[in-house]
Design a protein around this motif. Structure first.
Motif, PDB file in Angstrom:
ATOM      1  N   HIS A 249     -11.305  12.222 -30.922  1.00  0.00           N
ATOM      2  CA  HIS A 249     -10.518  11.529 -31.932  1.00  0.00           C
ATOM      3  C   HIS A 249      -9.079  11.484 -31.433  1.00  0.00           C
ATOM      4  N   SER A 250      -8.447  10.340 -31.595  1.00  0.00           N
ATOM      5  CA  SER A 250      -7.044  10.254 -31.216  1.00  0.00           C
ATOM      6  C   SER A 250      -6.305   9.359 -32.203  1.00  0.00           C
ATOM      7  N   LEU A 251      -5.044   9.655 -32.371  1.00  0.00           N
ATOM      8  CA  LEU A 251      -4.177   8.876 -33.241  1.00  0.00           C
ATOM      9  C   LEU A 251      -2.807   8.818 -32.594  1.00  0.00           C
ATOM     10  N   SER A 252      -2.269   7.627 -32.485  1.00  0.00           N
ATOM     11  CA  SER A 252      -0.918   7.465 -31.937  1.00  0.00           C
ATOM     12  C   SER A 252      -0.089   6.657 -32.921  1.00  0.00           C
ATOM     13  N   ARG A 253       1.142   7.091 -33.115  1.00  0.00           N
ATOM     14  CA  ARG A 253       2.081   6.370 -33.977  1.00  0.00           C
ATOM     15  C   ARG A 253       3.294   5.988 -33.145  1.00  0.00           C
ATOM     16  N   LEU A 254       3.634   4.714 -33.184  1.00  0.00           N
ATOM     17  CA  LEU A 254       4.793   4.202 -32.456  1.00  0.00           C
ATOM     18  C   LEU A 254       5.839   3.784 -33.476  1.00  0.00           C
ATOM     19  N   ARG A 255       7.034   4.326 -33.311  1.00  0.00           N
ATOM     20  CA  ARG A 255       8.130   3.979 -34.207  1.00  0.00           C
ATOM     21  C   ARG A 255       9.238   3.316 -33.385  1.00  0.00           C
ATOM     22  N   VAL A 256       9.841   2.302 -33.972  1.00  0.00           N
ATOM     23  CA  VAL A 256      10.961   1.610 -33.338  1.00  0.00           C
ATOM     24  C   VAL A 256      12.174   1.795 -34.239  1.00  0.00           C
ATOM     25  N   LYS A 257      13.246   2.288 -33.637  1.00  0.00           N
ATOM     26  CA  LYS A 257      14.481   2.503 -34.392  1.00  0.00           C
ATOM     27  C   LYS A 257      15.598   1.762 -33.674  1.00  0.00           C
ATOM     28  N   SER A 258      16.289   0.910 -34.414  1.00  0.00           N
ATOM     29  CA  SER A 258      17.418   0.184 -33.831  1.00  0.00           C
ATOM     30  C   SER A 258      18.538   1.155 -33.527  1.00  0.00           C
ATOM     31  N   ASP A 259      19.135   0.975 -32.345  1.00  0.00           N
ATOM     32  CA  ASP A 259      20.280   1.807 -31.981  1.00  0.00           C
ATOM     33  C   ASP A 259      21.462   1.444 -32.870  1.00  0.00           C
ATOM     34  N   GLU A 260      22.183   2.461 -33.252  1.00  0.00           N
ATOM     35  CA  GLU A 260      23.392   2.227 -34.030  1.00  0.00           C
ATOM     36  C   GLU A 260      24.525   1.904 -33.066  1.00  0.00           C
ATOM     37  N   GLY A 261      25.458   1.126 -33.511  1.00  0.00           N
ATOM     38  CA  GLY A 261      26.603   0.803 -32.666  1.00  0.00           C
ATOM     39  C   GLY A 261      26.618  -0.655 -32.245  1.00  0.00           C
ATOM     40  N   GLY A 262      25.643  -1.421 -32.651  1.00  0.00           N
ATOM     41  CA  GLY A 262      25.652  -2.851 -32.399  1.00  0.00           C
ATOM     42  C   GLY A 262      25.396  -3.266 -30.965  1.00  0.00           C
ATOM     43  N   ASN A 263      24.735  -2.438 -30.154  1.00  0.00           N
ATOM     44  CA  ASN A 263      24.490  -2.843 -28.770  1.00  0.00           C
ATOM     45  C   ASN A 263      23.093  -3.439 -28.575  1.00  0.00           C
ATOM     46  N   ASN A 264      22.434  -3.819 -29.665  1.00  0.00           N
ATOM     47  CA  ASN A 264      21.123  -4.471 -29.634  1.00  0.00           C
ATOM     48  C   ASN A 264      20.060  -3.671 -28.886  1.00  0.00           C
ATOM     49  N   GLY A 265      20.188  -2.373 -28.838  1.00  0.00           N
ATOM     50  CA  GLY A 265      19.192  -1.526 -28.196  1.00  0.00           C
ATOM     51  C   GLY A 265      18.210  -0.984 -29.224  1.00  0.00           C
ATOM     52  N   ALA A 266      17.193  -0.354 -28.726  1.00  0.00           N
ATOM     53  CA  ALA A 266      16.198   0.242 -29.611  1.00  0.00           C
ATOM     54  C   ALA A 266      15.643   1.498 -28.953  1.00  0.00           C
ATOM     55  N   THR A 267      15.217   2.402 -29.797  1.00  0.00           N
ATOM     56  CA  THR A 267      14.562   3.617 -29.324  1.00  0.00           C
ATOM     57  C   THR A 267      13.123   3.584 -29.805  1.00  0.00           C
ATOM     58  N   LEU A 268      12.197   3.739 -28.875  1.00  0.00           N
ATOM     59  CA  LEU A 268      10.779   3.804 -29.214  1.00  0.00           C
ATOM     60  C   LEU A 268      10.345   5.261 -29.161  1.00  0.00           C
ATOM     61  N   THR A 269       9.673   5.708 -30.209  1.00  0.00           N
ATOM     62  CA  THR A 269       9.166   7.071 -30.266  1.00  0.00           C
ATOM     63  C   THR A 269       7.678   7.007 -30.547  1.00  0.00           C
ATOM     64  N   MET A 270       6.890   7.718 -29.723  1.00  0.00           N
ATOM     65  CA  MET A 270       5.449   7.752 -29.947  1.00  0.00           C
ATOM     66  C   MET A 270       5.000   9.198 -30.129  1.00  0.00           C
ATOM     67  N   ASN A 271       4.263   9.437 -31.178  1.00  0.00           N
ATOM     68  CA  ASN A 271       3.633  10.729 -31.420  1.00  0.00           C
ATOM     69  C   ASN A 271       2.133  10.521 -31.338  1.00  0.00           C
ATOM     70  N   SER A 272       1.462  11.408 -30.626  1.00  0.00           N
ATOM     71  CA  SER A 272       0.020  11.276 -30.446  1.00  0.00           C
ATOM     72  C   SER A 272      -0.683  12.574 -30.804  1.00  0.00           C
ATOM     73  N   PHE A 273      -1.889  12.419 -31.288  1.00  0.00           N
ATOM     74  CA  PHE A 273      -2.757  13.536 -31.623  1.00  0.00           C
ATOM     75  C   PHE A 273      -4.077  13.292 -30.906  1.00  0.00           C
ATOM     76  N   LEU A 274      -4.572  14.303 -30.220  1.00  0.00           N
ATOM     77  CA  LEU A 274      -5.825  14.189 -29.489  1.00  0.00           C
ATOM     78  C   LEU A 274      -6.690  15.392 -29.821  1.00  0.00           C
ATOM     79  N   GLU A 275      -7.924  15.125 -30.215  1.00  0.00           N
ATOM     80  CA  GLU A 275      -8.875  16.194 -30.517  1.00  0.00           C
ATOM     81  C   GLU A 275     -10.166  15.906 -29.769  1.00  0.00           C
ATOM     82  N   ILE A 276     -10.622  16.881 -29.014  1.00  0.00           N
ATOM     83  CA  ILE A 276     -11.885  16.753 -28.276  1.00  0.00           C
ATOM     84  C   ILE A 276     -12.780  17.905 -28.693  1.00  0.00           C
ATOM     85  N   ASP A 277     -13.908  17.579 -29.269  1.00  0.00           N
ATOM     86  CA  ASP A 277     -14.892  18.591 -29.660  1.00  0.00           C
ATOM     87  C   ASP A 277     -16.045  18.539 -28.671  1.00  0.00           C
ATOM     88  N   VAL A 278     -16.320  19.676 -28.056  1.00  0.00           N
ATOM     89  CA  VAL A 278     -17.405  19.766 -27.079  1.00  0.00           C
ATOM     90  C   VAL A 278     -18.400  20.803 -27.586  1.00  0.00           C
TER      91      VAL A 278
END
Length: 111
Positions: free
Chosen positions: A32-61
């Motif tokens: 089972h896996s789950l990934s969340r991608l978030r986009v946050k605009s940079d403050e300061g008006g330089n038209n940049g963005a920060t991408l943040t990804m959090n992932s969860f991985l579960e392997i049952d054997v």
């Protein structure tokens, strides 16, 4: 293909799946896996963005109890070692993957 004494080959095949699946073994592993991608605009008006990804991985054997008895480590130690191995592979591969994503994203922005 593993070679050697039949009991050791059997154990190797069961642990690695190298011998193919035996009848009734279709539920030996679930992932089972789950990934969340978030986009946050940079403050300061330089038209940049920060991408943040959090992932969860579960392997049952699941494997036969007999294998737990013959492993040279406890179940907890085997789980710890397996988790660490998977984490090392993910961490090794994530850097180049993120860099390729960044390059593709920058190319897309240029179009």
């Amino acid at each position: 293909k593993a070679l050697g004494p039949k009991p050791l080959v059997w154990v190797f095949n069961r642990l690695t799946g190298a011998g193919g699946k035996a009848e009734g073994d279709d539920k030996e592993q679930t992932v089972h896996s789950l990934s969340r991608l978030r986009v946050k605009s940079d403050e300061g008006g330089n038209n940049g963005a920060t991408l943040t990804m959090n992932s969860f991985l579960e392997i049952d054997v699941t494997f036969p109890t007999i294998l737990l008895k013959i492993l040279p480590v406890s179940k907890e130690k085997a789980e710890e070692q397996g988790s660490k191995s998977i984490q090392n592979v993910v961490e090794k591969d994530i850097g180049p993957s993120v860099e390729r994503f960044r390059e593709a994203y920058m190319d897309w922005l240029q179009k």
